[in-house]
Write an enzyme that holds these catalytic residues in place. Sequence first.
Site, PDB file in Angstrom:
ATOM      1  N   GLN A  36      36.960   4.201 -74.271  1.00 16.41           N
ATOM      2  CA  GLN A  36      38.409   4.328 -74.196  1.00 16.41           C
ATOM      3  C   GLN A  36      39.114   3.127 -74.829  1.00 16.41           C
ATOM      4  O   GLN A  36      38.499   2.108 -75.127  1.00 16.41           O
ATOM      5  CB  GLN A  36      38.839   4.453 -72.720  1.00 16.41           C
ATOM      6  CG  GLN A  36      38.324   3.319 -71.839  1.00 16.41           C
ATOM      7  CD  GLN A  36      38.251   3.714 -70.371  1.00 16.41           C
ATOM      8  OE1 GLN A  36      38.908   4.655 -69.917  1.00 16.41           O
ATOM      9  NE2 GLN A  36      37.468   2.970 -69.602  1.00 16.41           N
ATOM     10  N   HIS A  52      44.926   0.425 -54.215  1.00 18.21           N
ATOM     11  CA  HIS A  52      43.599  -0.018 -53.769  1.00 18.21           C
ATOM     12  C   HIS A  52      43.460  -0.019 -52.241  1.00 18.21           C
ATOM     13  O   HIS A  52      42.433   0.395 -51.709  1.00 18.21           O
ATOM     14  CB  HIS A  52      43.277  -1.392 -54.372  1.00 18.21           C
ATOM     15  CG  HIS A  52      43.079  -1.331 -55.854  1.00 18.21           C
ATOM     16  ND1 HIS A  52      43.707  -2.173 -56.744  1.00 18.21           N
ATOM     17  CD2 HIS A  52      42.334  -0.477 -56.614  1.00 18.21           C
ATOM     18  CE1 HIS A  52      43.342  -1.853 -57.984  1.00 18.21           C
ATOM     19  NE2 HIS A  52      42.521  -0.836 -57.933  1.00 18.21           N
ATOM     20  N   ASP A  93      37.448  -2.117 -62.026  1.00 15.21           N
ATOM     21  CA  ASP A  93      38.304  -3.288 -61.826  1.00 15.21           C
ATOM     22  C   ASP A  93      37.966  -4.063 -60.563  1.00 15.21           C
ATOM     23  O   ASP A  93      38.237  -5.252 -60.459  1.00 15.21           O
ATOM     24  CB  ASP A  93      39.761  -2.833 -61.784  1.00 15.21           C
ATOM     25  CG  ASP A  93      39.962  -1.717 -60.773  1.00 15.21           C
ATOM     26  OD1 ASP A  93      40.120  -2.005 -59.572  1.00 15.21           O
ATOM     27  OD2 ASP A  93      39.958  -0.526 -61.173  1.00 15.21           O
ATOM     28  N   GLU A 120      30.469   2.314 -62.660  1.00 15.07           N
ATOM     29  CA  GLU A 120      31.566   2.352 -63.635  1.00 15.07           C
ATOM     30  C   GLU A 120      30.960   2.659 -65.002  1.00 15.07           C
ATOM     31  O   GLU A 120      30.087   1.934 -65.469  1.00 15.07           O
ATOM     32  CB  GLU A 120      32.270   1.001 -63.646  1.00 15.07           C
ATOM     33  CG  GLU A 120      33.166   0.738 -64.840  1.00 15.07           C
ATOM     34  CD  GLU A 120      34.347   1.701 -64.939  1.00 15.07           C
ATOM     35  OE1 GLU A 120      35.136   1.798 -63.988  1.00 15.07           O
ATOM     36  OE2 GLU A 120      34.455   2.392 -65.988  1.00 15.07           O
ATOM     37  N   GLY A 152      28.827   8.176 -63.638  1.00 10.72           N
ATOM     38  CA  GLY A 152      28.750   8.519 -62.221  1.00 10.72           C
ATOM     39  C   GLY A 152      28.165   9.903 -61.981  1.00 10.72           C
ATOM     40  O   GLY A 152      27.510  10.148 -60.962  1.00 10.72           O
ATOM     41  N   ASP A 188      37.311   6.779 -57.834  1.00 12.03           N
ATOM     42  CA  ASP A 188      38.416   5.928 -58.292  1.00 12.03           C
ATOM     43  C   ASP A 188      38.517   6.101 -59.805  1.00 12.03           C
ATOM     44  O   ASP A 188      38.172   5.221 -60.578  1.00 12.03           O
ATOM     45  CB  ASP A 188      38.089   4.483 -57.915  1.00 12.03           C
ATOM     46  CG  ASP A 188      39.224   3.529 -58.267  1.00 12.03           C
ATOM     47  OD1 ASP A 188      40.286   3.999 -58.713  1.00 12.03           O
ATOM     48  OD2 ASP A 188      39.026   2.314 -58.099  1.00 12.03           O
ATOM     49  N   SER A 189      38.993   7.270 -60.212  1.00 16.23           N
ATOM     50  CA  SER A 189      38.916   7.662 -61.621  1.00 16.23           C
ATOM     51  C   SER A 189      40.242   7.511 -62.338  1.00 16.23           C
ATOM     52  O   SER A 189      41.299   7.375 -61.719  1.00 16.23           O
ATOM     53  CB  SER A 189      38.488   9.128 -61.711  1.00 16.23           C
ATOM     54  OG  SER A 189      39.557   9.962 -61.283  1.00 16.23           O
ATOM     55  N   THR A 190      40.171   7.568 -63.660  1.00 19.65           N
ATOM     56  CA  THR A 190      41.366   7.732 -64.480  1.00 19.65           C
ATOM     57  C   THR A 190      41.790   9.208 -64.420  1.00 19.65           C
ATOM     58  O   THR A 190      41.208   9.999 -63.679  1.00 19.65           O
ATOM     59  CB  THR A 190      41.068   7.314 -65.941  1.00 19.65           C
ATOM     60  OG1 THR A 190      39.883   8.003 -66.374  1.00 19.65           O
ATOM     61  CG2 THR A 190      40.806   5.816 -66.027  1.00 19.65           C
ATOM     62  N   PRO A 239      37.084  10.169 -70.472  1.00 20.01           N
ATOM     63  CA  PRO A 239      35.819   9.919 -69.775  1.00 20.01           C
ATOM     64  C   PRO A 239      35.787  10.436 -68.335  1.00 20.01           C
ATOM     65  O   PRO A 239      34.712  10.656 -67.783  1.00 20.01           O
ATOM     66  CB  PRO A 239      35.687   8.386 -69.807  1.00 20.01           C
ATOM     67  CG  PRO A 239      37.023   7.846 -70.183  1.00 20.01           C
ATOM     68  CD  PRO A 239      37.711   8.919 -70.957  1.00 20.01           C
TER      69      PRO A 239
END
Lengths: 281, 281
Positions: free
Chosen positions: B31, B62, B86, B106, B138, B155-157, B162
């Site tokens: 990305q 978070h 992160d 990740e 993952g 905890d994804s985009t 991706p």
Amino acid sequence: MEIWFSENQTGNFGIKARVKSVLLHEFSPFQEITVYDTFEFGRMLVLDKAVMFTDKNEFVYHEMLGLVPVFAHAGPENILIIGGGDGGAVRECLKNPRVKHIDLVEIDKRVVEVSEEFFPLIASMLKDERVRVIAEDGIEFLKRFNAAYDIILIDSTDPVGPAEGLFKRDFYESAASALKDDGIFVAQTESPFFNANLIRDINMILRELYSKTYLYLASIPVYPGGLWSFTAGSKAYDPRFVNRAYEGFDFSAEGLGLRYYSPEVHSSSFVLPNFVGEILK
Amino acid sequence: MEIWFSENQTGNFGIKARVKSVLLHEFSPFQEITVYDTFEFGRMLVLDKAVMFTDKNEFVYHEMLGLVPVFAHAGPENILIIGGGDGGAVRECLKNPRVKHIDLVEIDKRVVEVSEEFFPLIASMLKDERVRVIAEDGIEFLKRFNAAYDIILIDSTDPVGPAEGLFKRDFYESAASALKDDGIFVAQTESPFFNANLIRDINMILRELYSKTYLYLASIPVYPGGLWSFTAGSKAYDPRFVNRAYEGFDFSAEGLGLRYYSPEVHSSSFVLPNFVGEILK
């Protein structure tokens, strides 16, 4: 071709919305008024370059401003709304059948007219026989009343321009005098992410005037940061809860057209994230 | 001179933030990664042109992703986080002293490195001895485990690029297999204002896998509309409440550095405005 409306909300942060067309643009004696038709949200009212509401999400602000006080109060017969010339808060307050009369005091009568023309679903109850629309400065109007209202709502623009005086101690004191002893006062009090000092100051003043003063929150996509605050105060009623007088009342979304508010949302909106609680300490 | 970052969040709506400088801009194998220093929010991580978080408000996402499951579970010893390179979710999960081990999987190791370099307070616990950072897809990682984890966090985009496979039925089934029978699953599930269909679809799938599946919300200023959803599922624990195992536990904001989360916020975040409840019907 793409046309975008853009609001610089904090000086360093803002939102943008793609525009189909500009339906109205004028300067009233009080402010710049623009109505956009947007792709994302339908029609959008902008006063002095700040988004007031859009067709698609006005329900959040208006339900949470209007319904929290009218259902925390056992008998909210007589209501005063200062600002809110669009009629959204009026529409919501009248969902409580105990409401008998609403005085809507809007300084800029063009806001009322523009809402009736371009936002008929928001202005839908402005011609109801229980509603009196008064084109006057709310600050001056208030001075003539003493212990007259069960509920006073401040449905103002931001504290610059015509609404500046609606965020001052004198005005809050004047509103407290115009409120009955068991009345409920609610004002929109800006963003907890961006206006912490303002929220702190207003809450300190209102706590002096009302023993039960509480902040509550609602999620409004077109306002800075998407999270908005309201402050409710009363000497008698606890504004955090639906009054027992409404036991058995049908709050079903179908009947009242409630898209955000429910008795459970009413109470949970007063549960504050830690950073908001810190503002009030 | 003014430089502005702008994210077109929905095609027809977006945000903008004034930029001091661009600290990093590169293309990883997965990305586009950009780190801005902004006037309003401090540093901001942007992946494929979408804001992930900023220094000033990363705590909301978070805390609410990490703390809700770890305090709903009586003994969350072994945790798997997919995405979240992160380190923000890791940092939050470790605030529960019962957590003994976290596998952070990740896909893009550059996210981990960039966070360690530019967001040291977010990545602060990635080198903790309880944490294993694994640079792997993952989806593939999950297939090797059965009833291994007490908690799995996604905890994804957004579901493009991706992270696309992290929003599919196969993946959710695979995660359910890797979870212990009394485990808790939580995924970020996008915006209730703009992604209603996605939220509905995910919740339908998760309800088949977990008898106790519930949506909860948090206010995140830089995400579309400022309101974000998470979906929690479990066969054993009710994710809506802090587990009784934590009676007497000190949740004071000072000790744990909690700026959003509290046990009261935990529960009230599951109280949904009517329009969100409607999505799930």
